[in-house]
Scaffold this motif. Structure first.
Motif, short mmCIF file in Angstrom:
data_model
loop_
_atom_site.label_atom_id
_atom_site.label_comp_id
_atom_site.label_asym_id
_atom_site.label_seq_id
_atom_site.Cartn_x
_atom_site.Cartn_y
_atom_site.Cartn_z
N VAL A 1 -8.75 3.13 -0.61
CA VAL A 1 -9.47 4.22 0.05
C VAL A 1 -9.24 5.57 -0.34
N ALA A 2 -10.15 6.40 -0.35
CA ALA A 2 -9.95 7.81 -0.91
C ALA A 2 -10.62 8.87 0.26
N PHE A 3 -9.98 9.92 0.30
CA PHE A 3 -10.57 11.04 1.20
C PHE A 3 -10.99 12.09 0.60
N SER A 4 -11.87 12.83 0.82
CA SER A 4 -12.31 14.30 0.33
C SER A 4 -11.16 15.09 0.64
N ALA A 5 -11.28 16.09 -0.18
CA ALA A 5 -10.40 17.33 -0.04
C ALA A 5 -10.18 17.87 1.20
N ARG B 1 -6.80 15.33 -3.07
CA ARG B 1 -7.18 14.27 -2.34
C ARG B 1 -6.44 13.30 -2.13
N LEU B 2 -5.96 12.64 -0.61
CA LEU B 2 -5.52 11.70 -0.44
C LEU B 2 -6.09 10.26 -0.46
N LYS B 3 -5.55 9.58 -1.41
CA LYS B 3 -5.71 8.03 -1.70
C LYS B 3 -4.80 7.16 -1.29
N PHE B 4 -5.19 5.95 -1.09
CA PHE B 4 -4.45 4.66 -0.85
C PHE B 4 -4.70 3.72 -1.89
N ARG B 5 -3.39 3.43 -2.49
CA ARG B 5 -3.66 2.31 -3.60
C ARG B 5 -2.77 1.10 -3.22
N VAL B 6 -2.86 -0.09 -3.84
CA VAL B 6 -2.23 -1.09 -4.22
C VAL B 6 -1.73 -1.29 -5.64
N GLU C 1 -11.15 16.32 3.84
CA GLU C 1 -10.71 14.88 4.71
C GLU C 1 -11.86 14.64 5.75
N ARG C 2 -13.15 15.05 5.53
CA ARG C 2 -14.28 14.73 6.19
C ARG C 2 -15.10 13.47 5.67
N ILE C 3 -15.02 12.98 4.32
CA ILE C 3 -15.54 11.82 3.94
C ILE C 3 -14.46 10.84 3.67
N MET C 4 -14.57 9.68 3.81
CA MET C 4 -13.92 8.58 3.45
C MET C 4 -14.78 7.56 2.50
N GLU C 5 -13.83 7.35 1.47
CA GLU C 5 -14.68 6.34 0.18
C GLU C 5 -13.63 4.86 0.42
N PHE C 6 -14.31 3.82 0.55
CA PHE C 6 -13.52 2.71 0.54
C PHE C 6 -14.07 1.50 -0.26
N GLY C 7 -13.30 0.75 -0.53
CA GLY C 7 -13.64 -0.61 -1.34
C GLY C 7 -14.62 -1.42 -0.09
N PHE C 8 -15.94 -1.73 -0.73
CA PHE C 8 -16.81 -2.71 -0.07
C PHE C 8 -17.48 -3.50 -1.01
N PRO C 9 -17.87 -4.88 -0.66
CA PRO C 9 -18.44 -5.59 -1.67
C PRO C 9 -19.76 -5.04 -2.17
N LYS C 10 -19.99 -4.85 -3.36
CA LYS C 10 -21.35 -4.40 -3.96
C LYS C 10 -22.61 -5.01 -3.41
N GLU C 11 -22.34 -6.37 -3.31
CA GLU C 11 -23.72 -7.15 -2.91
C GLU C 11 -23.96 -6.82 -1.40
N LEU C 12 -23.21 -6.40 -0.38
CA LEU C 12 -23.35 -6.00 0.85
C LEU C 12 -23.66 -4.44 1.00
N ARG C 13 -23.52 -3.82 0.13
CA ARG C 13 -23.35 -2.02 -0.09
C ARG C 13 -24.77 -1.85 0.22
N GLU C 14 -25.93 -2.10 -0.19
CA GLU C 14 -27.33 -1.55 0.21
C GLU C 14 -27.50 -2.11 1.58
N GLY C 15 -27.26 -3.21 2.25
CA GLY C 15 -27.43 -3.48 3.76
C GLY C 15 -26.65 -2.42 4.51
N SER D 1 0.91 -1.19 0.03
CA SER D 1 -0.26 0.12 -0.16
C SER D 1 0.76 1.16 -0.01
N TYR D 2 0.26 2.20 -0.90
CA TYR D 2 1.15 3.63 -0.64
C TYR D 2 0.08 4.52 -0.88
N GLU D 3 0.58 5.66 -0.35
CA GLU D 3 -0.54 6.89 -0.49
C GLU D 3 -0.05 7.99 -1.56
#
Length: 119
Positions: free
Chosen positions: A36-40, A25-30, A42-56, A17-19
């Motif tokens: 993972v990504a943050f809004s400019a 915007r700060l993002k983490f990659r492989v 830094e109040r919102i974090m977006e992250f990988g999550f299985p699509k089939e579990l997202r609605e729940g 992993s590296y930033e």
């Protein structure tokens, strides 16, 4: 209440992993995959999550989690209000997102080295 500082050191320490900063915007990659990504602001974090579990996840806790933007709905992605998470919860989401983009052997090695989860 989690902050970007609660997860930044963890994201930088995960294997492969590296930033990066993309358009302020700060993002983490492989490799080239962002997990993972943050809004400019830094109040919102977006992250990988299985699509089939997202609605729940979003439906169960709408005060914390939101669906990604319409253009990102095709990806395994969720967004959250970082301040609505506790620091341990935020770190778990980072590790789980990282697991989605690394080989299973790295994920298993992490589990052996951290049996109680991310600190």
């Amino acid at each position: 209440m989690a902050t970007i500082d609660d997860v930044r050191a963890l994201g930088s320490s995960l294997e492969r992993s590296y930033e990066v900063y993309v358009r302020g915007r700060l993002k983490f990659r492989v490799g080239q995959i962002v997990y993972v990504a943050f809004s400019a602001d830094e109040r919102i974090m977006e992250f990988g999550f299985p699509k089939e579990l997202r609605e729940g996840l979003v439906g169960g806790q709408p005060e914390k989690f939101q669906l990604p933007s319409p253009s990102d709905m095709r990806f395994h992605w969720v967004r959250c209000d970082l301040a609505a998470l506790d620091p341990g919860e935020a770190r778990e989401f980072v590790v789980d997102a990282w697991r989605m983009v690394v080989p299973q052997k790295l994920s298993r090695a992490y589990d052996l080295a951290h049996p109680d989860g991310p600190a």
